[in-house]
Design a protein around this motif. Structure first.
Motif, PDB file in Angstrom:
ATOM      1  N   ASP A 154       0.742  -1.364  -0.018  1.00  0.00           N
ATOM      2  CA  ASP A 154      -0.054   0.074  -0.069  1.00  0.00           C
ATOM      3  C   ASP A 154       0.898   1.249   0.026  1.00  0.00           C
ATOM      4  N   TRP A 155       2.012   1.261   0.907  1.00  0.00           N
ATOM      5  CA  TRP A 155       2.617   2.451   0.812  1.00  0.00           C
ATOM      6  C   TRP A 155       3.386   2.718  -0.394  1.00  0.00           C
ATOM      7  N   LEU A 156       3.991   1.649  -1.033  1.00  0.00           N
ATOM      8  CA  LEU A 156       4.819   1.700  -2.186  1.00  0.00           C
ATOM      9  C   LEU A 156       4.096   2.190  -3.296  1.00  0.00           C
TER      10      LEU A 156
ATOM     11  N   THR B 107       0.799   4.003  -2.947  1.00  0.00           N
ATOM     12  CA  THR B 107       0.191   5.386  -2.739  1.00  0.00           C
ATOM     13  C   THR B 107       0.829   6.520  -2.258  1.00  0.00           C
ATOM     14  N   THR B 108       2.075   6.288  -1.594  1.00  0.00           N
ATOM     15  CA  THR B 108       2.990   7.516  -1.021  1.00  0.00           C
ATOM     16  C   THR B 108       3.194   8.059  -2.270  1.00  0.00           C
ATOM     17  N   PRO B 109       3.866   7.538  -3.372  1.00  0.00           N
ATOM     18  CA  PRO B 109       4.225   8.205  -4.661  1.00  0.00           C
ATOM     19  C   PRO B 109       3.164   9.025  -4.997  1.00  0.00           C
TER      20      PRO B 109
ATOM     21  N   VAL C 293      19.101   4.124   5.370  1.00  0.00           N
ATOM     22  CA  VAL C 293      19.189   4.673   4.069  1.00  0.00           C
ATOM     23  C   VAL C 293      17.561   5.103   4.048  1.00  0.00           C
ATOM     24  N   SER C 294      16.643   4.444   4.843  1.00  0.00           N
ATOM     25  CA  SER C 294      15.326   4.850   4.631  1.00  0.00           C
ATOM     26  C   SER C 294      15.136   6.188   4.996  1.00  0.00           C
ATOM     27  N   SER C 295      15.712   6.551   6.171  1.00  0.00           N
ATOM     28  CA  SER C 295      15.734   7.649   6.734  1.00  0.00           C
ATOM     29  C   SER C 295      16.295   8.843   6.100  1.00  0.00           C
TER      30      SER C 295
ATOM     31  N   LEU D 179       2.579  14.912   9.215  1.00  0.00           N
ATOM     32  CA  LEU D 179       2.186  13.881   9.510  1.00  0.00           C
ATOM     33  C   LEU D 179       3.352  12.448   9.285  1.00  0.00           C
ATOM     34  N   TRP D 180       3.946  12.765   8.205  1.00  0.00           N
ATOM     35  CA  TRP D 180       4.890  11.411   8.003  1.00  0.00           C
ATOM     36  C   TRP D 180       5.903  11.404   8.907  1.00  0.00           C
ATOM     37  N   LEU D 181       6.497  12.651   9.570  1.00  0.00           N
ATOM     38  CA  LEU D 181       7.573  12.387  10.503  1.00  0.00           C
ATOM     39  C   LEU D 181       7.387  11.281  11.531  1.00  0.00           C
ATOM     40  N   LEU D 182       5.933  11.118  11.960  1.00  0.00           N
ATOM     41  CA  LEU D 182       5.575  10.045  12.913  1.00  0.00           C
ATOM     42  C   LEU D 182       5.775   8.563  12.453  1.00  0.00           C
ATOM     43  N   TYR D 183       5.914   8.347  11.231  1.00  0.00           N
ATOM     44  CA  TYR D 183       6.017   7.110  10.983  1.00  0.00           C
ATOM     45  C   TYR D 183       7.384   6.331  11.313  1.00  0.00           C
ATOM     46  N   PRO D 184       8.551   6.910  11.235  1.00  0.00           N
ATOM     47  CA  PRO D 184       9.706   6.232  11.682  1.00  0.00           C
ATOM     48  C   PRO D 184       9.950   6.378  13.298  1.00  0.00           C
TER      49      PRO D 184
ATOM     50  N   MET E 205      -2.694   6.711  11.561  1.00  0.00           N
ATOM     51  CA  MET E 205      -1.924   7.535  10.874  1.00  0.00           C
ATOM     52  C   MET E 205      -2.318   7.459   9.343  1.00  0.00           C
ATOM     53  N   ASP E 206      -2.243   6.010   8.900  1.00  0.00           N
ATOM     54  CA  ASP E 206      -2.547   6.089   7.416  1.00  0.00           C
ATOM     55  C   ASP E 206      -4.191   6.613   7.103  1.00  0.00           C
ATOM     56  N   VAL E 207      -5.115   6.645   7.778  1.00  0.00           N
ATOM     57  CA  VAL E 207      -6.283   6.955   7.540  1.00  0.00           C
ATOM     58  C   VAL E 207      -6.228   8.709   7.547  1.00  0.00           C
TER      59      VAL E 207
ATOM     60  N   ALA F 256      -3.352  10.011   7.007  1.00  0.00           N
ATOM     61  CA  ALA F 256      -2.548  10.961   5.816  1.00  0.00           C
ATOM     62  C   ALA F 256      -3.198  10.739   4.603  1.00  0.00           C
ATOM     63  N   LYS F 257      -4.347   9.820   4.659  1.00  0.00           N
ATOM     64  CA  LYS F 257      -5.173   9.842   3.166  1.00  0.00           C
ATOM     65  C   LYS F 257      -6.429  10.594   3.202  1.00  0.00           C
ATOM     66  N   VAL F 258      -7.175  10.413   4.001  1.00  0.00           N
ATOM     67  CA  VAL F 258      -8.687  10.852   3.752  1.00  0.00           C
ATOM     68  C   VAL F 258      -8.867  12.310   3.811  1.00  0.00           C
TER      69      VAL F 258
END
Ligand code: RET
Length: 260
Positions: free
Chosen positions: A86-88, A90-92, A140-142, A181-186, A211-213, A215-217
């Motif tokens: 899902d992240w792969l 939808t986030t792009p 690397v991800s961060s 919002l995204w800063l909270l994921y890591p 968080m996913d809801v 970040a999207k809705v």
């Protein structure tokens, strides 16, 4: 492991949490459906079909997680494969759509999308490995995440070609949502059982679902609020070009919008 991936195991509180997540994502599907069905709007200019990918793919992914599909265990942790897929996907789209709003140069948008995909893929590696590889992948991800934020906050405004005040306002709303919002994921990842184990598996499921809801809705809702930008009769005012950056033309080429 393939057996694990394919044999659904419904049940448990996690499943209920993901069921709520599925319903949450369906709200986003309804919002984008309104946009697609509004005859006064140019769905092509608004790229609403791409916007639909965000809640629709997530709803499918949450439905899969509710049914226990795609979950497997590695090193004693439960990993939700559907979440990373899902992240792969939808986030792009979240990152690319914000660029579309102010017509950012294609190469810059592709750069942000590439960094985003790198962040998710290496995040998946971090989640499914151990030891040095895990922490190397996390680093690397961060790093990809931080560079992506640089592109969103510095490069996007510089390379935006359509900066009417209304478009600029929508862009800032979407971009800032991503930035905050995204800063909270890591942080959640570090606190979860995969990281330092400060939060349980169920707690992690609840936090990530929320968080996913979030970040999207609201993202789809903010576009809906600003839908006037994509009205057929607004085309003339939203098609000019600006080489000097997002801030330079504010207030020049369109009537000031009052709603926010
Ligand atoms: C991971 C762990 C590795 C380090 C980093 C991460 C960042 C993940 C992010 C995910 C965003 C997801 C969104 C989903 C929307 O539904 C993979 C957790 C930096 C930022 C916005």
């Amino acid at each position: 492991m393939i057996g694990d991936l394919l044999s659904p195991s419904v049940g448990g509180v996690d499943s209920a949490v993901y069921g709520v997540g599925t319903l949450g994502m369906l709200v986003g599907v309804v919002v984008v459906t309104w946009l697609l069905r509004d005859d006064a709007l140019d769905a092509e200019a608004g790229r609403f079909r791409y916007l639909m990918v965000i809640p629709a793919f997530a709803a499918l992914s949450y439905a899969a997680m509710t049914a226990g599909i795609g979950v497997f265990s590695v090193n004693g942790y439960e990993v939700e494969g559907a979440r990373y897929l899902d992240w792969l996907v939808t986030t792009p789209v979240l990152v690319g759509y914000a660029g579309h709003v102010v017509d950012v140069d294609r190469s810059v948008v592709l750069g942000a999308v590439g960094l985003d995909a790198t962040m998710i893929l290496t995040g998946f590696v971090a989640t499914t490995t151990a030891g040095t590889l895990r922490w190397g992948a996390f680093a690397v991800s961060s790093l990809a995440f931080l560079v992506m934020l640089y592109v969103l906050f510095v490069q996007y405004p510089r390379r935006a070609n359509t900066t009417t005040p209304e478009r600029k306002r929508l862009f800032l709303r979407l971009r800032n949502q991503v930035g905050v919002l995204w800063l909270l994921y890591p942080v959640i990842w570090l606190a979860s059982p995969v990281g330092f184990g400060l939060v349980s598996t169920l707690g992690t499921a609840m936090l990530v679902t929320f968080m996913d809801v979030a970040a999207k809705v609201p993202y789809t809702w903010v576009v809906h609020e600003h839908r006037g930008i994509f009205r057929f009769d607004r085309e003339a005012t939203s098609d000019d070009h600006d080489a000097g950056g997002l801030g330079d033309r504010a207030g020049r080429d369109a009537p000031a919008a009052t709603a926010d």
